[in-house]
Design a protein around this motif. Sequence first.
Motif, PDB file in Angstrom:
ATOM      1  N   GLU A  73      12.849   5.879   8.725  1.00  0.00           N
ATOM      2  CA  GLU A  73      13.486   5.963   7.409  1.00  0.00           C
ATOM      3  C   GLU A  73      13.786   4.597   6.801  1.00  0.00           C
ATOM      4  N   ASP A  74      14.104   3.625   7.665  1.00  0.00           N
ATOM      5  CA  ASP A  74      14.475   2.312   7.116  1.00  0.00           C
ATOM      6  C   ASP A  74      13.260   1.423   6.834  1.00  0.00           C
ATOM      7  N   TYR A  75      12.057   1.939   7.034  1.00  0.00           N
ATOM      8  CA  TYR A  75      10.830   1.135   6.861  1.00  0.00           C
ATOM      9  C   TYR A  75      10.753   0.517   5.459  1.00  0.00           C
ATOM     10  N   ALA A  76      11.007   1.335   4.427  1.00  0.00           N
ATOM     11  CA  ALA A  76      10.845   0.850   3.047  1.00  0.00           C
ATOM     12  C   ALA A  76      11.744  -0.344   2.765  1.00  0.00           C
ATOM     13  N   SER A  77      12.993  -0.305   3.233  1.00  0.00           N
ATOM     14  CA  SER A  77      13.939  -1.383   2.908  1.00  0.00           C
ATOM     15  C   SER A  77      13.857  -2.567   3.869  1.00  0.00           C
ATOM     16  N   VAL A  78      13.599  -2.278   5.152  1.00  0.00           N
ATOM     17  CA  VAL A  78      13.658  -3.328   6.173  1.00  0.00           C
ATOM     18  C   VAL A  78      12.329  -4.071   6.327  1.00  0.00           C
ATOM     19  N   VAL A  79      11.206  -3.361   6.174  1.00  0.00           N
ATOM     20  CA  VAL A  79       9.891  -3.969   6.419  1.00  0.00           C
ATOM     21  C   VAL A  79       9.057  -4.077   5.142  1.00  0.00           C
ATOM     22  N   LEU A  80       8.882  -2.959   4.440  1.00  0.00           N
ATOM     23  CA  LEU A  80       7.951  -2.938   3.306  1.00  0.00           C
ATOM     24  C   LEU A  80       8.402  -3.840   2.165  1.00  0.00           C
ATOM     25  N   GLN A  81       9.657  -3.715   1.721  1.00  0.00           N
ATOM     26  CA  GLN A  81      10.108  -4.480   0.564  1.00  0.00           C
ATOM     27  C   GLN A  81      10.040  -5.994   0.789  1.00  0.00           C
ATOM     28  N   PRO A  82      10.503  -6.506   1.952  1.00  0.00           N
ATOM     29  CA  PRO A  82      10.356  -7.951   2.189  1.00  0.00           C
ATOM     30  C   PRO A  82       8.883  -8.398   2.201  1.00  0.00           C
ATOM     31  N   PHE A  83       7.995  -7.539   2.740  1.00  0.00           N
ATOM     32  CA  PHE A  83       6.571  -7.900   2.751  1.00  0.00           C
ATOM     33  C   PHE A  83       6.013  -7.939   1.333  1.00  0.00           C
ATOM     34  N   VAL A  84       6.341  -6.938   0.524  1.00  0.00           N
ATOM     35  CA  VAL A  84       5.877  -6.897  -0.869  1.00  0.00           C
ATOM     36  C   VAL A  84       6.370  -8.134  -1.621  1.00  0.00           C
ATOM     37  N   ASP A  85       7.629  -8.503  -1.406  1.00  0.00           N
ATOM     38  CA  ASP A  85       8.172  -9.706  -2.059  1.00  0.00           C
ATOM     39  C   ASP A  85       7.411 -10.954  -1.622  1.00  0.00           C
TER      40      ASP A  85
END
Length: 359
Positions: free
Chosen positions: A258-270
């Motif tokens: 569940e925390d993938y979007a905030s913890v991993v994906l968003q920092p990578f996209v940034d």
Amino acid sequence: MISLGSLFSRKPLPLLGIDVSSSSLKLVELDHDAAGNLVLKRCAIEPLERGWITDGNIEKFDEVAEAVRRLVKKSGTRTKNVAMALPPSAVITKRIVLPGGMSDMELEVQVESEANQYIPFSLEEVSLDFCVVGPSASSAGDLDVLIAASRKEKVQDRQGLAEAAGLNPVVLDIESYSSRLATSRLIERMPNQGVNLKVALFEVGALTTSMQIICNDEVLYERDQAFGGAQLTQLIVRQYGFSPEEAESKKRSGELPEDYASVVLQPFVDSLAQEVGRALQFFFTSTPYNSVDMVFLAGGSASLPGLVEAVTQVSSFACTLVNPFDGMEMGSDVRLNKVMREAPSYLTSCGLAMRRFLQ
């Protein structure tokens, strides 16, 4: 390279465009309807395991050939003629000026003579091709000619791959030229047919992201950077302890914590957006230009949630996801929802398939 011979001298024969990248194979087949509009007949993607293709080199030939067979079967096509491409790093290109009025034979002899100056290998070791671009802008009565050369083993690898899968290789292109061909059709759909617009095309692959700045069908600047979707897989491995294979599979299926979007994906996209912004700054500091009119994002990782918005914010330029099938009719075998999700991945294979209609 492989000569087109008389293949396109009459009605263009059916042709598959197959893009071989480090993480997957992509197939596109196009046609024309009665009104002359492009029709997407078929497309398919087949994933490859890590290490099968490295830096454009086929490391596991039998496994990749079998993947090509699966790809063709999955697509449902019966077409055997195929266009494939080599990475730009495997091809030496040079634009030269030659006197006009020469016969084809004289032109060929002159090209071979000129090629010796630019190719650091014996001509016996390379496959050499050329095309007349048009009248020279700098020298009246002369011609601009584009020379392309690649080591024979690189060419034979792609030929062999097609033949091992039961296909007939008739065109061997350069990946960046193919993606540019597909992009040029999209630029023509922009206001004023895209005349004088500077478009920054970013193709986000697994290991590298390539940038081309295009204006009026000319490349103003190009650059490759060592970042891509594989770094997201590595972050998933580190964060959750999955194996690389598990991480890649879960990334594709969306089955992540569940925390993938905030913890991993968003920092990578940034981070990815920052890299795009940095690449544009390199362009501005290396050339007389200080802006672009549009940023196009293509490749397997281009459709990550929030990336378009992040690039727009970082760069201050309008940004959009590339859909190489924009404005095309859809064939009866095309699953529209699936194609729309995967469309940015098909840019190069679409350009290869468009070679069918180039006389």
